[in-house]
Design a protein around this motif. Structure first.
Motif, PDB file in Angstrom:
ATOM      1  N   ASN A 170      73.120  23.572  35.098  1.00  5.86           N
ATOM      2  CA  ASN A 170      72.536  23.362  33.772  1.00  5.86           C
ATOM      3  C   ASN A 170      71.472  22.282  33.831  1.00  5.86           C
ATOM      4  N   GLU A 171      70.872  21.987  32.689  1.00  2.00           N
ATOM      5  CA  GLU A 171      69.737  21.060  32.669  1.00  2.00           C
ATOM      6  C   GLU A 171      70.123  19.612  32.941  1.00  2.00           C
ATOM      7  N   PHE A 172      71.453  19.325  32.985  1.00  2.00           N
ATOM      8  CA  PHE A 172      71.898  17.958  33.217  1.00  2.00           C
ATOM      9  C   PHE A 172      72.508  17.760  34.612  1.00  2.00           C
ATOM     10  N   THR A 173      72.620  18.828  35.366  1.00  2.00           N
ATOM     11  CA  THR A 173      73.231  18.746  36.698  1.00  2.00           C
ATOM     12  C   THR A 173      72.399  17.874  37.631  1.00  2.00           C
ATOM     13  N   LYS A 174      73.067  16.925  38.280  1.00  2.00           N
ATOM     14  CA  LYS A 174      72.405  16.082  39.281  1.00  2.00           C
ATOM     15  C   LYS A 174      72.787  16.581  40.673  1.00  2.00           C
ATOM     16  N   VAL A 191      67.257  17.056  39.130  1.00  2.00           N
ATOM     17  CA  VAL A 191      67.928  17.314  37.856  1.00  2.00           C
ATOM     18  C   VAL A 191      67.707  18.771  37.472  1.00  2.00           C
ATOM     19  N   GLY A 192      68.811  19.479  37.147  1.00  2.00           N
ATOM     20  CA  GLY A 192      68.726  20.874  36.757  1.00  2.00           C
ATOM     21  C   GLY A 192      68.150  21.745  37.848  1.00  2.00           C
ATOM     22  N   GLU A 193      67.370  22.751  37.452  1.00  2.00           N
ATOM     23  CA  GLU A 193      66.714  23.641  38.410  1.00  2.00           C
ATOM     24  C   GLU A 193      65.313  23.114  38.713  1.00  2.00           C
TER      25      GLU A 193
END
Length: 342
Positions: A170-174, A191-193
């Motif tokens: 997701n947009e918050f994944t590190k 961060v994110g894709e």
């Protein structure tokens, strides 16, 4: 004006040069080891043996896989010197493609590509890299590719482009990307894709060369002086007893040499794990790329135990960077079903 007929994506690391390119809609990749010494070789006795004798300015070089006089490439200065120019041209010849005018995408370690103080591009180093690869070089009794256009990219981070986009983040994944190469350790947090790159870090003192240098010293002590290429091959094939016995002359020291290899691999893993945990304490995912990825995998899993299978060894980690750069810059030329790795 000369137009480039082909484009090659090149991860010109200190130990190996990895090249990817598109041929008839299919991605191809090769890995070419670096092992050069000064002066030329004499012609081979066997007709099918190819000799690669090069000249840069007044200096003559040759590719020599086994010579213990092979010149060291395990230093950051390699990115801007004769050996880098040699390695790129030699690797291009290993693709099997007909020499002609080409454009290339090459890489620089993160610590060389970005300014440490503000994370902006180091335009001086980028231009220095370009100028180095535009210098004149010749191949005795042979033809080289003509490099007419160069783009320089940072190492490590692009190696996970496709992997991230297919992973459902997701947009918050590190995501922490760890690239353990021959000379340098590069890391970055995405961060994110790829919405953002929040931090980058590099250490020019940590790399597979820590193991390689120790192995060469151990081999010398076992009456088995070897090139960097042979030492690296021994590291990879250390569990192949037939190969080990062929490389190590003093049979009484075989187990001692193998013990040195394992000790240094453990030391490398511990060093990378410490740097990673200091740089990013709790990432959501970790991706391992680079020639040393297999050597450090367990140490990284141990230092991030709660992540489990979210510590991911990228497929073909050594070629991942060149392959991903090639795919990204030629997305309109291939389809996912067309992709093959040579």
């Amino acid at each position: 004006m000369t137009l480039a007929k082909m484009k090659f994506a090149i991860d010109d690391g200190s130990t190996n040069v990895k090249i990817s390119w598109i041929d008839k809609g299919v991605i191809q990749s090769i890995t070419s080891p670096n092992s050069f010494r000064k002066d030329w070789k004499s012609a081979a006795l066997l007709n099918n043996s190819k000799i690669f004798n090069y000249q840069i300015g007044a200096t003559k070089y040759t590719f020599d896989a086994t010579s213990d006089k092979a010149l060291p490439t395990t230093h950051v200065a390699y990115q801007y010197d004769d050996l880098n120019l040699l390695s790129v041209h030699h690797a291009l010849l290993q693709t099997g493609m007909k020499p002609g005018p080409i454009s290339i995408l090459v890489t620089l370690p993160i610590i060389e590509y970005y300014n440490a103080e503000d994370c902006q591009k180091n335009e001086t180093n980028i231009e220095r890299k370009k100028q180095n690869l535009m210098r004149d070089i010749s191949l005795n009794k042979g033809e080289l590719f003509e490099i007419i256009d160069i783009e320089v990219l940072p190492e490590s981070l692009p190696a996970v482009l496709t992997t991230l986009m297919d992973s459902g983040v997701n947009e918050f994944t590190k995501s922490l990307v760890i690239d353990c190469g021959g000379t340098t350790l590069d890391m970055g947090v995405i961060v994110g894709e790829f919405e953002d790159v929040s931090a980058v870090y590099g250490n020019p003192e940590i790399g597979v060369s820590m193991v390689t240098d120790a192995v060469r010293k151990a081999l010398a002590a076992a009456d088995s002086d070897a090139s960097y290429l042979v030492a690296n091959e021994l590291i990879k094939r250390r569990k192949d007893r037939d190969f080990v016995d062929d490389v190590i002359n003093d049979v009484s020291k075989v187990d001692w040499v193998l013990g040195k290899i394992e000790d240094k691999i453990t030391e490398l893993g511990a060093a990378v794990a410490y740097e990673a945990k200091t740089f990013t304490k709790n990432p959501n995912r970790v991706y391992l790329v680079g020639g040393g990825a297999l050597l450090i995998e367990q140490a990284i899993r141990d230092v991030y135990p709660s992540l489990g299978d979210k510590v991911i060894l990228v497929p073909s980690p050594q070629e991942a960077l060149s392959r991903e750069i090639c795919c990204y810059h030629a997305a309109d030329e291939i389809t996912e079903t067309d992709v093959a790795v040579a």
